[in-house]
Design a protein around this motif. Structure first.
Motif, PDB file in Angstrom:
ATOM      1  N   ASP A   3       0.899  -3.519  -7.819  1.00  0.00           N
ATOM      2  CA  ASP A   3       2.420  -3.389  -8.082  1.00  0.00           C
ATOM      3  C   ASP A   3       3.159  -1.973  -7.977  1.00  0.00           C
ATOM      4  O   ASP A   3       4.095  -1.854  -8.393  1.00  0.00           O
ATOM      5  N   ASN A   4       2.180  -0.933  -7.490  1.00  0.00           N
ATOM      6  CA  ASN A   4       2.744   0.317  -7.389  1.00  0.00           C
ATOM      7  C   ASN A   4       3.600   0.656  -6.049  1.00  0.00           C
ATOM      8  O   ASN A   4       3.014   0.241  -5.145  1.00  0.00           O
ATOM      9  N   PRO A   5       4.855   1.037  -6.190  1.00  0.00           N
ATOM     10  CA  PRO A   5       5.611   1.147  -4.889  1.00  0.00           C
ATOM     11  C   PRO A   5       5.139   2.138  -3.934  1.00  0.00           C
ATOM     12  O   PRO A   5       5.321   2.021  -2.900  1.00  0.00           O
ATOM     13  N   TYR A   6       4.169   3.077  -4.449  1.00  0.00           N
ATOM     14  CA  TYR A   6       3.614   4.193  -3.620  1.00  0.00           C
ATOM     15  C   TYR A   6       2.704   3.352  -2.617  1.00  0.00           C
ATOM     16  O   TYR A   6       2.441   3.688  -1.528  1.00  0.00           O
ATOM     17  N   ARG A   7       1.964   2.277  -3.040  1.00  0.00           N
ATOM     18  CA  ARG A   7       1.088   1.531  -2.335  1.00  0.00           C
ATOM     19  C   ARG A   7       1.812   0.952  -1.205  1.00  0.00           C
ATOM     20  O   ARG A   7       1.199   0.996  -0.081  1.00  0.00           O
TER      21      ARG A   7
END
Length: 167
Positions: A103-107
């Motif tokens: 869910d992390n946009p950095y991923r």
């Protein structure tokens, strides 16, 4: 409403500066998931939300870029790549990377970067927060890729921590 990272860093500084100029301003910052922000915007229960792109194709949203963020590669001083002055995706081929959760946009940003270079990501560890990814990478002599500001802040706190006397 904003993602947790923004609620901890970017937003408080921006809102604090704005509040100094507008004493009557009333603001409540909440950490909400990206989907929650879109839903609440559509329901008109919030006036604005801060998220990291890419953005959904909703005609009813006005999207205004606030900032560009840089990614930083973080590892402990004993890691074989630690003495390099710069790193690129090919340098990380075969290197185990602590990844942020789905869910992390950095991923998503890291995946896009590797996919654009046709490089695989070697990872078996996922973590929810960037600070958690840094701690895991440092403890396991691994690498993580996070927001540069978080990386610099964490490195600074580690240095200060070494200066404090042990209890």
């Amino acid at each position: 409403a904003g993602l947790l990272f923004y609620a901890e860093g970017l937003l408080p500084r921006a809102i604090g500066a704005l509040a100094a100029e507008a004493p009557g301003l009333q603001v409540k910052i909440e950490a909400v998931s990206r989907e929650g922000i879109y839903r609440r915007l559509l329901e008109d229960s919030i006036a604005m939300g801060v998220v990291m792109g890419p953005f959904p194709p909703h005609a009813q949203f006005a999207i205004e870029p606030l900032a560009r963020r840089r990614l930083a590669v973080v590892m402990g001083p004993e890691h074989p790549l630690a003495n390099r002055h710069s790193l690129d995706v090919p340098d990380l081929d075969g290197v185990e990377i602590v990844m942020l959760d789905a869910d992390n946009p950095y991923r998503a940003a890291v995946r896009e970067l590797f996919e654009a270079r046709g490089a695989p990501i070697r990872s078996r560890l996922d973590v929810v927060s960037q600070r958690g990814a840094i701690a895991m990478a440092l403890a396991g002599n691994l690498v993580t890729i996070v927001d540069q500001e978080i990386a610099e802040e964490t490195a600074f706190l580690r240095e200060i921590g070494y200066l404090l006397p042990e209890p």
